[in-house]
Design an enzyme around this catalytic site. Structure first.
Site, short mmCIF file in Angstrom:
data_model
loop_
_atom_site.label_atom_id
_atom_site.label_comp_id
_atom_site.label_asym_id
_atom_site.label_seq_id
_atom_site.Cartn_x
_atom_site.Cartn_y
_atom_site.Cartn_z
N HIS A 37 65.36 -105.46 56.97
CA HIS A 37 66.49 -106.12 56.32
C HIS A 37 66.28 -106.12 54.81
O HIS A 37 65.15 -106.09 54.33
CB HIS A 37 66.71 -107.54 56.85
N HIS A 75 67.39 -108.03 51.22
CA HIS A 75 67.94 -109.24 50.61
C HIS A 75 68.76 -108.87 49.38
O HIS A 75 68.31 -108.09 48.54
CB HIS A 75 66.80 -110.15 50.15
#
Length: 138
Positions: free
Chosen positions: A102, A104
């Site tokens: 992932h 940010h």
């Protein structure tokens, strides 16, 4: 280390856990970070299973980076942030806490300190409002 399909992001991708979704397509899910470092902190989560950048398929990375850029622009517009920080952690010693790739997207505001990674939980109503505001910029 191998990918664990029981991680929280995998569960969110399967619809087993709710999230404040900003955007979703065949490539990725974009959602609000419930433990934000700043107002508008957003996560871009590729749907293909990989632990992090180190084991990700280059095709996944190629597909996701244009989306990260698009989300960064939308976050900047929706939050009126002064800057944007793009962060990605690989393995626990580097700060990774959820072992599904992932990225940010963290708005930065002049004169406002950022919170700690994985710090306090945000208000759900505010997250829902921010998700709609960011989505409206896409």
């Amino acid at each position: 280390m191998s990918y664990d399909p029981s991680n929280i992001f995998a569960k969110i991708l399967r619809g087993e856990i709710p999230a404040h979704k900003v955007f979703e397509d065949d490539t990725a899910l974009v959602m609000m970070d419930i433990f934000p470092q700043s107002r508008g902190h957003t996560l871009v989560i590729p749907k293909v299973a990989s632990r992090n950048l180190l084991d990700a398929d280059p095709a996944t990375l190629s597909a996701v980076i244009p989306l990260v850029q698009k989300i960064a622009k939308a976050v900047m517009a929706a939050t009126k942030a002064d800057g944007i920080r793009i962060v990605q952690f690989n393995e626990a010693p580097a700060g990774q806490t959820v072992f599904h790739l992932h990225i940010h997207v963290i708005p930065v505001y002049e004169g406002v300190s950022m919170g700690a990674h994985g710090g306090g939980q945000a208000d759900n109503a505010e997250l829902a409002t921010l998700a709609k505001a960011i989505a409206a910029q896409l």
